[in-house]
Design a protein around this motif. Structure first.
Motif, PDB file in Angstrom:
ATOM      1  N   UNK A  95       0.830  -1.205   0.000  1.00 27.63           N
ATOM      2  CA  UNK A  95       0.000   0.000   0.000  1.00 27.63           C
ATOM      3  C   UNK A  95       0.863   1.254   0.000  1.00 27.63           C
ATOM      4  N   UNK A  96       1.859   1.324   0.879  1.00 28.76           N
ATOM      5  CA  UNK A  96       2.668   2.532   0.994  1.00 28.76           C
ATOM      6  C   UNK A  96       3.541   2.777  -0.226  1.00 28.76           C
ATOM      7  N   UNK A  97       3.888   1.720  -0.945  1.00 32.45           N
ATOM      8  CA  UNK A  97       4.671   1.906  -2.169  1.00 32.45           C
ATOM      9  C   UNK A  97       3.891   2.675  -3.221  1.00 32.45           C
ATOM     10  N   UNK A  98       2.613   2.346  -3.374  1.00 30.61           N
ATOM     11  CA  UNK A  98       1.784   3.013  -4.378  1.00 30.61           C
ATOM     12  C   UNK A  98       0.314   2.848  -4.006  1.00 30.61           C
ATOM     13  N   UNK A  99      -0.198   3.732  -3.126  1.00 31.83           N
ATOM     14  CA  UNK A  99      -1.574   3.568  -2.642  1.00 31.83           C
ATOM     15  C   UNK A  99      -2.627   3.674  -3.736  1.00 31.83           C
ATOM     16  N   UNK A 149       2.620  11.397 -10.307  1.00 36.92           N
ATOM     17  CA  UNK A 149       2.561  11.787  -8.900  1.00 36.92           C
ATOM     18  C   UNK A 149       2.990  10.655  -7.977  1.00 36.92           C
ATOM     19  N   UNK A 150       3.605  11.053  -6.873  1.00 30.35           N
ATOM     20  CA  UNK A 150       3.718  10.170  -5.712  1.00 30.35           C
ATOM     21  C   UNK A 150       2.716  10.701  -4.690  1.00 30.35           C
ATOM     22  N   UNK A 151       2.123   9.805  -3.909  1.00 30.39           N
ATOM     23  CA  UNK A 151       0.981  10.197  -3.086  1.00 30.39           C
ATOM     24  C   UNK A 151       1.247  10.194  -1.592  1.00 30.39           C
ATOM     25  N   UNK A 152       2.373   9.682  -1.180  1.00 26.70           N
ATOM     26  CA  UNK A 152       2.724   9.679   0.233  1.00 26.70           C
ATOM     27  C   UNK A 152       4.127  10.249   0.415  1.00 26.70           C
ATOM     28  N   UNK A 153       4.345  10.989   1.527  1.00 26.58           N
ATOM     29  CA  UNK A 153       3.372  11.330   2.569  1.00 26.58           C
ATOM     30  C   UNK A 153       2.433  12.474   2.174  1.00 26.58           C
TER      31      UNK A 153
END
Length: 427
Positions: free
Chosen positions: A20-24, A396-400
């Motif tokens: 999940x954290x790699x690519x939510x 896009x990256x979504x985290x953080x």
């Protein structure tokens, strides 16, 4: 009542947190397609969890059943910021919100306008002066940092540059505690990221407590005079309000706004002629590129979300990116269409959840709106801009916090001013 699609897995081995954290976004998109449902279950942070990717499910979770789904008391936000309006539950959360709301509305909000205008002028006036492409996310993050430290702590970059720089660096180190493994470890010449964040928090708290004791002006003075539950509450909230979280969120939205209108002179001209259209554009920017991926709650008792059974102690995560692309509510969900907010989706701003929703939504939403409009109007009034180079990877990256993974660069060209504008600038 139906069983949640998907599988909660077995303890530890069945956990999908890393995926999940790699690519939510990819994580949720694949499961929505596989389960043919915008609500499904999975094991995250070693807890069976319902994922909410629909407007209906989000509204139930955050509005209609908010008393059944509570903030997680073991969340990292509590460790890093203490008991604040965003980490507490029940009556305590309601009382804190009631006490603090006066600082973000009415005359207090109006009193911020002049400072917001001055920060935009100071931070944005030189975007074109070098003639070189600008790293917009960094420029906007600096703008957001000046805003929050000046408004909330009475520390202004032009008046106290060294103190401003020290606090900015401490806020960055403190922020890393939210994205580090919660392991406090120190050995000679090395400390874990979490340990470094805790040290930064302690130094920030010393500065904040000194401010609360000796500075009776502005937001600091107003906060110090509020009827809060205990002596540490004011300092913990001030730590939250000056955190790097807010400048990063503002920078995320301003970057997305800039990229959405890059090279689009027609839309920019329309915005100058019709400022009301700016509201629609900013709603669409927020819908497509929410700064935060979502939020997490814990089921206090057995309940349902969007017709699916959610057992007691299950987690429930709403995914703003997916909620905002719910095709049941937003036609052509992946397209940038500001006009939707004056047409089919008029009056449906409450279907967005970038800053939460319902009784626990972000307490500073109105202030954020004022700031974004002021910054965007400054850009529109003073500049043309375009991607430079024209071809860039804007994935896009979504985290953080969401932003293009490869920081985009933009060239700004100063607009010619009318004689009356030049007269105003020199008066």
């Amino acid at each position: 009542m139906s069983k949640l699609p998907g599988n909660a897995g077995v303890s530890v081995l069945g956990d999908k947190s890393l995926e999940f954290y790699r690519d939510p976004v990819r994580f949720c998109r694949q499961r929505v397609e596989n389960h043919r449902s915008r609500v499904f279950q999975c094991r995250i942070l070693n807890r069976p969890t319902a994922f909410i990717c629909s407007v209906q499910g989000m509204r139930e979770l955050l509005c209609e059943k908010s008393n059944l789904f509570l903030k997680d008391p073991t969340d990292l936000m509590t460790n890093m910021y203490g008991d604040t309006v965003i980490t507490t539950n029940g009556e305590e959360a309601c009382l804190l919100r009631l006490s603090l709301s006066s600082l973000f509305t009415g005359s207090c909000l109006k009193s911020s306008n002049d400072y917001i205008t001055s920060v935009c002028e100071r931070c944005l006036k030189d975007l074109s002066i070098s003639g070189q492409p600008q790293c917009v996310y960094s420029a906007f993050k600096r703008l957001g940092t000046e805003l929050v430290l000046g408004l909330f702590l009475n520390v202004r970059a032009e008046e106290q540059p060294e103190l401003f720089q020290d606090i900015s660096q401490l806020c960055t180190l403190h922020w890393h505690g939210l994205i580090s493994a919660p392991v406090s470890l120190k050995v000679p010449l090395w400390s874990s990221g979490y340990s470094t964040a805790l040290d930064a928090r302690d130094k920030l708290m010393d500065i904040i407590k000194d401010k609360l004791e000796n500075d009776k002006q502005g937001f600091v003075g107003s906060l110090g005079s509020l009827p809060l539950p205990d002596s540490s509450s004011a300092s913990q909230h001030l730590l939250l309000f000056i955190s790097a979280l807010i400048p990063k969120a503002l920078a995320s939205l301003l970057t997305s706004f800039t990229l959405a209108l890059s090279g689009d002179q027609q839309t920019r001209h329309r915005l100058l002629e019709d400022p009301d259209y700016l509201r629609l554009v900013l709603l669409e920017v927020q819908r497509l590129w929410p700064p935060f991926i979502g939020g997490r709650r814990i089921a206090d008792k057995d309940s349902t979300l969007a017709g699916f059974h959610v057992p007691k102690d299950y987690g429930a995560i709403y995914i703003s990116h997916s909620v905002h692309r719910d095709p049941e509510v937003f036609q052509q969900p992946d397209d940038f269409l500001p006009e939707r907010w004056s047409g089919r989706n008029a009056g449906q701003e409450h279907f967005l959840c970038s800053f939460g929703n319902g009784p626990r939504n972000c307490i500073g939403t109105k202030l954020t709106d004022v700031f974004l409009k002021e910054a965007c109007m400054y850009l529109l009034t003073h500049y043309d801009w375009c991607l430079d180079p024209p071809s860039q990877d804007l994935e896009y990256k979504w985290l953080p916090v969401s932003r293009p993974a490869n920081t985009p660069t933009v060239s700004f060209t100063q607009l010619d001013q009318t004689p009356s504008d030049r007269s105003n600038d020199t008066s």
